[in-house]
Design a protein around this motif. Structure first.
Motif, PDB file in Angstrom:
ATOM      1  N   MET A 266       0.860  -1.174   0.000  1.00 47.27           N
ATOM      2  CA  MET A 266       0.000   0.000   0.000  1.00 47.27           C
ATOM      3  C   MET A 266       0.900   1.230   0.000  1.00 47.27           C
ATOM      4  O   MET A 266       1.836   1.340   0.785  1.00 47.27           O
ATOM      5  CB  MET A 266      -0.883   0.004   1.233  1.00 47.27           C
ATOM      6  N   VAL A 267       0.641   2.148  -0.942  1.00 45.59           N
ATOM      7  CA  VAL A 267       1.497   3.321  -1.132  1.00 45.59           C
ATOM      8  C   VAL A 267       0.709   4.587  -0.817  1.00 45.59           C
ATOM      9  O   VAL A 267      -0.385   4.801  -1.346  1.00 45.59           O
ATOM     10  CB  VAL A 267       1.992   3.404  -2.592  1.00 45.59           C
ATOM     11  N   GLN A 268       1.314   5.425  -0.004  1.00 52.72           N
ATOM     12  CA  GLN A 268       0.701   6.696   0.364  1.00 52.72           C
ATOM     13  C   GLN A 268       1.236   7.779  -0.566  1.00 52.72           C
ATOM     14  O   GLN A 268       2.451   7.974  -0.661  1.00 52.72           O
ATOM     15  CB  GLN A 268       1.096   6.976   1.830  1.00 52.72           C
ATOM     16  N   VAL A 269       0.349   8.472  -1.277  1.00 48.23           N
ATOM     17  CA  VAL A 269       0.782   9.654  -2.035  1.00 48.23           C
ATOM     18  C   VAL A 269       0.106  10.927  -1.520  1.00 48.23           C
ATOM     19  O   VAL A 269       0.598  12.028  -1.734  1.00 48.23           O
ATOM     20  CB  VAL A 269       0.584   9.514  -3.571  1.00 48.23           C
ATOM     21  N   GLY A 270      -1.044  10.766  -0.872  1.00 48.10           N
ATOM     22  CA  GLY A 270      -1.646  11.899  -0.166  1.00 48.10           C
ATOM     23  C   GLY A 270      -0.846  12.127   1.103  1.00 48.10           C
ATOM     24  O   GLY A 270      -0.254  11.193   1.640  1.00 48.10           O
ATOM     25  N   ALA A 271      -0.777  13.361   1.573  1.00 52.65           N
ATOM     26  CA  ALA A 271       0.079  13.676   2.720  1.00 52.65           C
ATOM     27  C   ALA A 271      -0.744  14.256   3.875  1.00 52.65           C
ATOM     28  O   ALA A 271      -0.945  15.459   3.957  1.00 52.65           O
ATOM     29  CB  ALA A 271       1.160  14.664   2.297  1.00 52.65           C
ATOM     30  N   PRO A 272      -1.231  13.388   4.764  1.00 50.64           N
ATOM     31  CA  PRO A 272      -1.993  13.883   5.917  1.00 50.64           C
ATOM     32  C   PRO A 272      -1.126  14.789   6.802  1.00 50.64           C
ATOM     33  O   PRO A 272       0.078  14.548   6.960  1.00 50.64           O
ATOM     34  CB  PRO A 272      -2.385  12.611   6.671  1.00 50.64           C
ATOM     35  N   GLU A 273      -1.751  15.812   7.337  1.00 54.28           N
ATOM     36  CA  GLU A 273      -1.029  16.800   8.137  1.00 54.28           C
ATOM     37  C   GLU A 273      -0.490  16.193   9.440  1.00 54.28           C
ATOM     38  O   GLU A 273       0.593  16.530   9.896  1.00 54.28           O
ATOM     39  CB  GLU A 273      -2.007  17.945   8.451  1.00 54.28           C
ATOM     40  N   HIS A 274      -1.266  15.253  10.035  1.00 61.08           N
ATOM     41  CA  HIS A 274      -0.876  14.691  11.327  1.00 61.08           C
ATOM     42  C   HIS A 274      -0.408  13.240  11.155  1.00 61.08           C
ATOM     43  O   HIS A 274      -0.840  12.566  10.231  1.00 61.08           O
ATOM     44  CB  HIS A 274      -2.065  14.741  12.288  1.00 61.08           C
ATOM     45  N   PRO A 275       0.462  12.754  12.038  1.00 64.51           N
ATOM     46  CA  PRO A 275       0.891  11.349  11.974  1.00 64.51           C
ATOM     47  C   PRO A 275      -0.316  10.406  12.060  1.00 64.51           C
ATOM     48  O   PRO A 275      -1.290  10.702  12.745  1.00 64.51           O
ATOM     49  CB  PRO A 275       1.778  11.187  13.214  1.00 64.51           C
ATOM     50  N   LEU A 276      -0.215   9.282  11.320  1.00 66.58           N
ATOM     51  CA  LEU A 276      -1.324   8.328  11.307  1.00 66.58           C
ATOM     52  C   LEU A 276      -1.027   7.176  12.240  1.00 66.58           C
ATOM     53  O   LEU A 276       0.085   6.652  12.230  1.00 66.58           O
ATOM     54  CB  LEU A 276      -1.503   7.759   9.895  1.00 66.58           C
ATOM     55  N   PRO A 277      -2.000   6.734  13.018  1.00 60.71           N
ATOM     56  CA  PRO A 277      -1.798   5.495  13.789  1.00 60.71           C
ATOM     57  C   PRO A 277      -1.905   4.311  12.832  1.00 60.71           C
ATOM     58  O   PRO A 277      -2.831   4.248  12.026  1.00 60.71           O
ATOM     59  CB  PRO A 277      -2.966   5.509  14.780  1.00 60.71           C
ATOM     60  N   ILE A 278      -0.950   3.416  12.871  1.00 60.60           N
ATOM     61  CA  ILE A 278      -0.940   2.255  11.971  1.00 60.60           C
ATOM     62  C   ILE A 278      -1.086   0.983  12.802  1.00 60.60           C
ATOM     63  O   ILE A 278      -0.349   0.791  13.764  1.00 60.60           O
ATOM     64  CB  ILE A 278       0.406   2.181  11.211  1.00 60.60           C
ATOM     65  N   SER A 279      -1.973   0.123  12.383  1.00 59.89           N
ATOM     66  CA  SER A 279      -2.090  -1.184  13.013  1.00 59.89           C
ATOM     67  C   SER A 279      -1.130  -2.131  12.291  1.00 59.89           C
ATOM     68  O   SER A 279      -1.289  -2.411  11.110  1.00 59.89           O
ATOM     69  CB  SER A 279      -3.533  -1.663  12.887  1.00 59.89           C
ATOM     70  N   VAL A 280      -0.124  -2.601  13.014  1.00 54.18           N
ATOM     71  CA  VAL A 280       0.983  -3.332  12.378  1.00 54.18           C
ATOM     72  C   VAL A 280       0.643  -4.792  12.060  1.00 54.18           C
ATOM     73  O   VAL A 280       1.165  -5.356  11.108  1.00 54.18           O
ATOM     74  CB  VAL A 280       2.230  -3.238  13.301  1.00 54.18           C
ATOM     75  N   PHE A 281      -0.265  -5.387  12.819  1.00 54.46           N
ATOM     76  CA  PHE A 281      -0.503  -6.828  12.658  1.00 54.46           C
ATOM     77  C   PHE A 281      -0.868  -7.267  11.239  1.00 54.46           C
ATOM     78  O   PHE A 281      -0.317  -8.250  10.725  1.00 54.46           O
ATOM     79  CB  PHE A 281      -1.522  -7.344  13.691  1.00 54.46           C
ATOM     80  N   PRO A 282      -1.759  -6.528  10.546  1.00 52.16           N
ATOM     81  CA  PRO A 282      -2.069  -6.954   9.166  1.00 52.16           C
ATOM     82  C   PRO A 282      -0.837  -6.935   8.260  1.00 52.16           C
ATOM     83  O   PRO A 282      -0.780  -7.681   7.276  1.00 52.16           O
ATOM     84  CB  PRO A 282      -3.098  -5.932   8.689  1.00 52.16           C
ATOM     85  N   LEU A 283       0.155  -6.102   8.598  1.00 48.76           N
ATOM     86  CA  LEU A 283       1.391  -6.079   7.804  1.00 48.76           C
ATOM     87  C   LEU A 283       2.220  -7.326   8.097  1.00 48.76           C
ATOM     88  O   LEU A 283       2.694  -8.016   7.185  1.00 48.76           O
ATOM     89  CB  LEU A 283       2.204  -4.813   8.112  1.00 48.76           C
ATOM     90  N   LEU A 284       2.386  -7.631   9.401  1.00 52.33           N
ATOM     91  CA  LEU A 284       3.174  -8.803   9.809  1.00 52.33           C
ATOM     92  C   LEU A 284       2.609 -10.094   9.237  1.00 52.33           C
ATOM     93  O   LEU A 284       3.355 -10.951   8.747  1.00 52.33           O
ATOM     94  CB  LEU A 284       3.168  -8.934  11.341  1.00 52.33           C
ATOM     95  N   MET A 285       1.292 -10.221   9.309  1.00 49.77           N
ATOM     96  CA  MET A 285       0.655 -11.505   9.028  1.00 49.77           C
ATOM     97  C   MET A 285       0.811 -11.963   7.577  1.00 49.77           C
ATOM     98  O   MET A 285       0.688 -13.149   7.291  1.00 49.77           O
ATOM     99  CB  MET A 285      -0.847 -11.431   9.353  1.00 49.77           C
ATOM    100  N   ARG A 286       1.034 -11.018   6.662  1.00 49.30           N
ATOM    101  CA  ARG A 286       1.158 -11.401   5.245  1.00 49.30           C
ATOM    102  C   ARG A 286       2.358 -10.724   4.584  1.00 49.30           C
ATOM    103  O   ARG A 286       2.383 -10.552   3.377  1.00 49.30           O
ATOM    104  CB  ARG A 286      -0.119 -11.014   4.470  1.00 49.30           C
ATOM    105  N   ARG A 287       3.345 -10.325   5.369  1.00 46.15           N
ATOM    106  CA  ARG A 287       4.562  -9.686   4.869  1.00 46.15           C
ATOM    107  C   ARG A 287       4.226  -8.523   3.922  1.00 46.15           C
ATOM    108  O   ARG A 287       4.843  -8.332   2.888  1.00 46.15           O
ATOM    109  CB  ARG A 287       5.455 -10.717   4.159  1.00 46.15           C
ATOM    110  N   ARG A 288       3.181  -7.792   4.283  1.00 45.72           N
ATOM    111  CA  ARG A 288       2.770  -6.665   3.441  1.00 45.72           C
ATOM    112  C   ARG A 288       3.641  -5.444   3.716  1.00 45.72           C
ATOM    113  O   ARG A 288       4.215  -5.315   4.802  1.00 45.72           O
ATOM    114  CB  ARG A 288       1.310  -6.309   3.735  1.00 45.72           C
ATOM    115  N   SER A 289       3.700  -4.524   2.721  1.00 43.84           N
ATOM    116  CA  SER A 289       4.490  -3.298   2.875  1.00 43.84           C
ATOM    117  C   SER A 289       3.586  -2.070   2.876  1.00 43.84           C
ATOM    118  O   SER A 289       2.556  -2.043   2.204  1.00 43.84           O
ATOM    119  CB  SER A 289       5.472  -3.138   1.718  1.00 43.84           C
ATOM    120  N   PHE A 290       4.033  -1.073   3.603  1.00 43.65           N
ATOM    121  CA  PHE A 290       3.385   0.235   3.582  1.00 43.65           C
ATOM    122  C   PHE A 290       4.462   1.225   3.159  1.00 43.65           C
ATOM    123  O   PHE A 290       5.518   1.301   3.789  1.00 43.65           O
ATOM    124  CB  PHE A 290       2.846   0.562   4.981  1.00 43.65           C
TER     125      PHE A 290
END
Ligand SMILES: [Zn+2]
Ligand SMILES: [Zn+2]
Length: 351
Positions: A266-290
């Motif tokens: 998943m690639v971010q090209v929009g730039a939110p003004e504030h830091p985003l909270p990320i839930s890491v588990f869905p990334l770990l479980m399938r070796r996904r990238s952000f």
């Protein structure tokens, strides 16, 4: 010095108004461009209002510039007077760091000193000024060729919105046999849908608004998924090769991670003004990238323009006169534009 006219802001709180300013004279490798059209990017508003805290005033925005070559310096070899050309977000870079040497000037080690606006013109040592003006002087190595078959006004937004989507689509391999999702149908998102479709990918649009379904399909999406509808989202679990998020308002990304296949990105090209909270588990479980991505290099921007020429792709634009720019900003802040404003710069002379 070259005396230019344009529109700019005198301070963060003032409306844009007519002004006169200097640009450097046409140097050895420079091209003077008579500006015909300039797209209006959300960054223009942030810059004019000093929302990124580096604006020097007067501020002249505009980095989706299309025009004709008016004159060339004695060392210019790539362009001739009269040719249709464009300028995007960059007019210079250090040219020696590893990123610049690889043609990835947008990631120059010196940072964003060569920006079309908000950077510095090192020849005259003045803040660089953008395309809301009658003409601009740019080194030929940062000038792009606009295919003559494209409507020049509708091609202007390709120079920022277009390349912002084209680069990650190419980098992460969008094409036949791939399922690609675009989050948000604004200036960026509508280009993402058109480009992903033209590259041959199965293209889905994620939106929160049912009113955008028909338009997304017209633009090339074969699937439109209402992201607030959990059942619809669940239907597409673990099916995407790539998702590009164009939304710059803060929102929850976690529901989208679960839609990616194993090893997908998943690639971010929009730039939110504030830091985003990320839930890491869905990334770990399938070796996904952000990941993130920012515009594209000069070589890739030309490749994108040629691709758009071949596939007859431009932005959907609403034309305005320069005198309407402040009203256009207010409408953009309400997402009331389909999908990009473009300034007809002839209106500057009429003023
Ligand atoms: Zn932009
Ligand atoms: Zn560099």
């Amino acid at each position: 010095m070259l005396i230019c006219t344009g529109y700019g802001a005198a301070s963060p709180t003032e409306a844009l108004a007519p002004l006169t300013f200097n640009r450097r004279d046409v140097g050895q490798n420079d091209i003077e461009i008579e500006i015909e059209y300039c797209g209006v990017c959300h960054s223009d508003i942030h810059f004019a209002r000093d929302e990124w805290h580096f604006t020097q005033y007067p501020a002249v925005p505009g980095h989706e510039i299309v025009g004709r070559v008016k004159s060339v310096g004695p060392g210019v070899t790539k362009y001739k007077v009269g040719e249709r050309v464009g300028v995007g977000c960059m007019v210079n870079s250090c040219r020696t760091c590893p990123s610049c040497q690889e043609g990835l000037e947008q990631y120059c080690a010196e940072g964003l000193t060569g920006q079309t606006y908000g950077g510095t013109d090192k020849v005259i040592n003045e803040p660089s000024k953008g395309g809301y003006s009658d003409k601009i002087v740019v080194d030929e190595n940062f000038v792009l060729r606009i295919p003559e078959n494209l409507d020049p006004a509708a091609a202007a937004p390709l120079l920022c919105a277009g390349i912002t989507l084209y680069s990650p689509l190419r980098h992460w391999g969008a094409g036949p046999g791939k399922k690609v999702g675009i989050i948000g149908l604004g200036g960026l998102g509508h280009m993402g849908v058109k480009l992903a479709h033209a590259m041959g990918a199965e293209t889905a649009l994620f939106t929160t608004s049912a009113s955008k379904v028909a338009d997304a399909k017209r633009l090339g999406a074969s699937l439109v998924i209402l992201s607030k509808d959990e059942a619809q989202m669940a239907e597409h679990a673990e099916s995407f090769d790539l998702i590009i998020d164009t939304v710059s308002a803060s929102h929850d990304l976690s529901p989208f991670f679960g839609l990616l296949k194993r090893d997908a990105t998943m690639v971010q090209v929009g730039a939110p003004e504030h830091p985003l909270p990320i839930s890491v588990f869905p990334l770990l479980m399938r070796r996904r990238s952000f990941a993130g991505s920012m515009i594209g290099g000069i070589k890739e921007t030309q490749e994108m323009l040629d691709f758009c020429g071949k596939h007859n792709i431009t932005a959907d634009v609403e034309m305005i006169n320069i005198q309407q720019i402040n009203e256009a900003y207010e409408r953009m802040l309400k997402s009331d534009v389909k999908y990009r404003f473009c300034i007809d710069m002839k209106s500057l002379k009429a003023a």
